[in-house]
Design a protein around this motif. Structure first.
Motif, short mmCIF file in Angstrom:
data_model
loop_
_atom_site.label_atom_id
_atom_site.label_comp_id
_atom_site.label_asym_id
_atom_site.label_seq_id
_atom_site.Cartn_x
_atom_site.Cartn_y
_atom_site.Cartn_z
N CYS A 20 24.05 25.45 -0.79
CA CYS A 20 23.53 26.20 -1.94
C CYS A 20 23.36 27.65 -1.52
O CYS A 20 22.24 28.11 -1.27
CB CYS A 20 22.21 25.59 -2.40
SG CYS A 20 22.38 23.88 -2.95
N LEU A 91 14.80 23.47 -2.99
CA LEU A 91 15.85 23.80 -2.03
C LEU A 91 15.83 25.30 -1.86
O LEU A 91 15.62 26.03 -2.83
CB LEU A 91 17.21 23.37 -2.57
CG LEU A 91 17.54 21.89 -2.54
CD1 LEU A 91 18.72 21.60 -3.45
CD2 LEU A 91 17.87 21.45 -1.10
N ALA A 97 22.51 21.06 0.73
CA ALA A 97 21.95 19.94 -0.05
C ALA A 97 22.77 18.70 0.25
O ALA A 97 23.99 18.73 0.29
CB ALA A 97 22.02 20.25 -1.54
N ILE A 121 18.20 13.99 -3.69
CA ILE A 121 18.76 15.21 -3.12
C ILE A 121 17.85 15.70 -2.02
O ILE A 121 16.66 15.96 -2.24
CB ILE A 121 18.91 16.30 -4.20
CG1 ILE A 121 19.80 15.78 -5.34
CG2 ILE A 121 19.48 17.58 -3.60
CD1 ILE A 121 19.84 16.71 -6.55
N GLY A 123 17.43 18.24 1.66
CA GLY A 123 17.88 19.51 2.20
C GLY A 123 17.37 19.68 3.60
O GLY A 123 16.53 18.91 4.08
N ARG A 130 14.00 16.35 -1.56
CA ARG A 130 13.43 17.45 -2.33
C ARG A 130 13.33 17.12 -3.81
O ARG A 130 12.41 17.54 -4.48
CB ARG A 130 14.27 18.72 -2.17
CG ARG A 130 14.54 19.12 -0.72
CD ARG A 130 13.32 19.68 -0.05
NE ARG A 130 13.56 19.96 1.36
CZ ARG A 130 14.15 21.05 1.80
NH1 ARG A 130 14.56 21.97 0.97
NH2 ARG A 130 14.34 21.22 3.09
#
Lengths: 144, 144
Positions: A20, A91, A97, A121, A123, A130
């Protein structure tokens, strides 16, 4: 194409990993016309008592979708009918991710097939959870 | 028409105006090239009668509305629950996201919201947003 016959309850998809980075977040904000500085400005994020620039939470839905499609196409006629999102931590921009999707339910209603998927998800390194996304998709049958 | 519960207080309002350009750019960003979103000729032949926005594009704006409501705390403990897509979001129209939250202090972190087509008054997306206050607005640390 990801077909209905492949989707059984309990099925897990391989982890989907995406960085990301700033370019992704910048593109996201630019397309939607978002101006919230906590996504792009480190000092603004810290002024908001965040640990740094955060990835817009709305990106979770996109990551979740890619986590089950894994670069395959959705059959024509597939429709997202419901969605839930739980955020535990943001995040941060630049983080990787790691998203893991699995099928948690299937049902038929009025001749249509509905598939419920969940995606966690994470991170960081190692990844910690997260966000979680749960969605129901009306999945079209295979074409004859 | 929705019947809202008693003793509620009005929340922030966010308007957005999706265009075909926005939807097509979103398709590129999210790798979701379903022609229902990107091909007006194809979409005109479907039951929708024209292109519609991706569900996750609407979710992106809903998260921004939640950010306007809860501030950065949204990214530390926000939840979207039971979001239902009841009518399509179409390019060229203007939509408003607004919600109502209970004034009772015990449930002040919960809001019912709707995405409404301003011209027709039709609800297109409805759901509930909650903020877990016990997790929100911690100091700027981010352990993994």
């Amino acid at each position: 194409m990801l077909t209905l016959t492949e989707l059984s309850v309990g099925m897990r998809f391989r982890p989907y990993i995406v960085r990301c980075d700033h370019a992704l977040v910048q593109a996201y904000c630019s397309i939607l016309g978002l101006t919230n500085p906590i996504y792009v400005d480190e000092s603004a994020a810290r002024d908001a008592t965040l640990p740094g620039r955060i990835v817009p939470p709305g990106l979770a839905a996109v990551i979740a979708r890619n986590a089950y499609l894994q670069d395959r196409a959705m059959p024509a006629g597939g429709v997202l009918t419901s969605h839930s999102l739980t955020i535990e931590k943001p995040l941060l921009v630049g983080e990787m991710a790691v998203a893991e999707a699995f099928v948690i339910a299937r049902k038929q209603s009025r001749g249509r097939e509905y598939v419920t998927l969940r995606c966690d998800i994470g991170g960081g390194q190692p990844a910690s959870r997260r966000m979680s996304v749960e969605l129901v998709v009306m999945w079209p049958p295979e074409m004859q | 028409m929705r019947t809202w519960p008693q003793r509620m207080v009005e929340m922030p309002r966010l308007e957005f105006h999706p265009t075909q350009t926005m939807i097509s750019a979103w398709a590129e960003l999210t790798r979701d090239w379903n022609p229902l979103h990107t091909d007006p000729a194809y979409a005109a032949s479907t039951r929708f009668g024209g292109t519609i926005a991706h569900g996750h594009l609407a979710l992106a704006f809903i998260n921004e509305w939640a950010m306007a409501w809860a501030g950065p705390r949204w990214s530390l403990g926000g939840r979207l629950i039971g979001i239902r897509f009841v009518a399509p979001i179409r390019p060229g129209r203007t939509y408003a996201i607004s919600g109502l939250g209970l004034t009772d202090g015990s449930t002040a972190g919960a809001v019912l919201f709707a995405v409404v087509d301003i011209e027709s008054g039709r609800e297109c997306v409805v759901g509930r947003a909650e903020l877990d206050r016990s997790r929100s607005h911690r100091p700027a640390t981010h352990s993994t």
